[in-house]
Scaffold this motif. Structure first.
Motif, PDB file in Angstrom:
ATOM      1  N   SER A   1       0.863  -1.193   0.000  1.00  0.00           N
ATOM      2  CA  SER A   1       0.000   0.000   0.000  1.00  0.00           C
ATOM      3  C   SER A   1       0.890   1.231   0.000  1.00  0.00           C
ATOM      4  CB  SER A   1      -0.907  -0.009   1.240  1.00  0.00           C
ATOM      5  OG  SER A   1      -1.769  -1.120   1.191  1.00  0.00           O
ATOM      6  N   GLN A   2       1.197   1.671  -1.211  1.00  0.00           N
ATOM      7  CA  GLN A   2       2.104   2.814  -1.323  1.00  0.00           C
ATOM      8  C   GLN A   2       1.750   3.627  -2.554  1.00  0.00           C
ATOM      9  OE1 GLN A   2       6.260   1.814  -1.066  1.00  0.00           O
ATOM     10  NE2 GLN A   2       6.907   3.774  -1.914  1.00  0.00           N
ATOM     11  N   ALA A   3       1.560   4.897  -2.380  1.00  0.00           N
ATOM     12  CA  ALA A   3       1.269   5.798  -3.503  1.00  0.00           C
ATOM     13  C   ALA A   3       2.556   6.191  -4.198  1.00  0.00           C
ATOM     14  CB  ALA A   3       0.554   7.041  -3.001  1.00  0.00           C
ATOM     15  N   GLY A   4       2.443   6.504  -5.475  1.00  0.00           N
ATOM     16  CA  GLY A   4       3.559   7.074  -6.217  1.00  0.00           C
ATOM     17  C   GLY A   4       4.513   6.093  -6.863  1.00  0.00           C
ATOM     18  N   LEU A   5       4.235   4.795  -6.796  1.00  0.00           N
ATOM     19  CA  LEU A   5       5.100   3.823  -7.478  1.00  0.00           C
ATOM     20  C   LEU A   5       4.823   3.887  -8.979  1.00  0.00           C
ATOM     21  CD1 LEU A   5       4.707   0.768  -5.077  1.00  0.00           C
ATOM     22  CD2 LEU A   5       6.668   2.316  -5.238  1.00  0.00           C
ATOM     23  N   ILE A   6       5.864   3.967  -9.777  1.00  0.00           N
ATOM     24  CA  ILE A   6       5.722   4.020 -11.232  1.00  0.00           C
ATOM     25  C   ILE A   6       5.796   2.593 -11.768  1.00  0.00           C
ATOM     26  CG2 ILE A   6       6.647   4.942 -13.401  1.00  0.00           C
ATOM     27  CD1 ILE A   6       5.618   7.073 -11.454  1.00  0.00           C
ATOM     28  N   VAL A   7       4.737   2.162 -12.446  1.00  0.00           N
ATOM     29  CA  VAL A   7       4.642   0.810 -12.991  1.00  0.00           C
ATOM     30  C   VAL A   7       4.648   0.912 -14.507  1.00  0.00           C
ATOM     31  CG1 VAL A   7       3.264  -1.300 -13.074  1.00  0.00           C
ATOM     32  CG2 VAL A   7       3.333   0.056 -10.969  1.00  0.00           C
ATOM     33  N   THR A   8       5.482   0.064 -15.151  1.00  0.00           N
ATOM     34  CA  THR A   8       5.596   0.048 -16.608  1.00  0.00           C
ATOM     35  C   THR A   8       5.133  -1.298 -17.144  1.00  0.00           C
ATOM     36  OG1 THR A   8       7.477   1.547 -16.501  1.00  0.00           O
ATOM     37  CG2 THR A   8       7.185   0.331 -18.558  1.00  0.00           C
TER      38      THR A   8
END
Length: 169
Positions: free
Chosen positions: A10-17
């Motif tokens: 549960s973490q905001a701001g992770l960049i997923v590609t």
């Protein structure tokens, strides 16, 4: 998003590609998305350039976490036509005898791709060219065939006419 042990992150701001590890398809649309505070990621316009089954992998910047979709099946819409896989035209047709090679028809999408799971009926339609004047212009066998998981295996079809015929579906 999950960590290496499979626990939700549960973490905001992770960049997923998003990417495709191999195959003939390419991804289109926005290939990156950012996680919400609950760790959820949504790709709103992600698509594939080819139908079929493809693995799409989602990686998190920094490599500490990962997401994987498994396999995604893409089709070009629902069933739009029946595609003939086996045609009786070259099977040594003899008037009054069932075709040696029976037609095999599959459910297909607009791109001609096989669609499993289709439960429908396909009808054989005979055209007898030049038939008339006392000739036997009949055909036989079950003209309608129900699908078995998107496959329509005809059996016992034939024609009593000794001239040119066409069988359509």
């Amino acid at each position: 998003v999950v960590d290496g042990a499979g626990n939700a992150v549960s973490q905001a701001g992770l960049i997923v590609t998003a990417s495709i590890p191999s195959g003939s398809a390419s991804l289109v649309g926005t290939l990156t998305a950012t996680s919400t505070a609950s760790g959820n990621v949504s790709f709103t316009d992600l698509g594939l350039t080819a139908s079929g089954t493809h693995a799409v992998t989602y990686t998190v910047a920094g490599g500490a976490y990962y997401v994987e979709s498994g396999h995604v099946r893409v089709s070009v819409g629902g069933p739009t036509f029946a595609r003939v896989l086996v045609n009786p035209r070259d099977s040594g047709l003899v008037a009054g005898v069932a075709f040696v090679t029976q037609p095999l028809v599959i459910a297909a999408d607009a791109g001609g791709n096989f669609l499993s799971g289709v439960a429908d009926t396909v009808n054989a339609i005979f055209t007898l060219f030049g038939c008339g004047d006392g000739q036997d212009c009949s055909y036989f066998g079950p003209l309608a065939h129900a699908a078995t998981d998107g496959v329509f295996p005809f059996s016992a079809l034939g024609s009593r006419y000794a001239g040119q015929i066409r069988v359509g579906f």
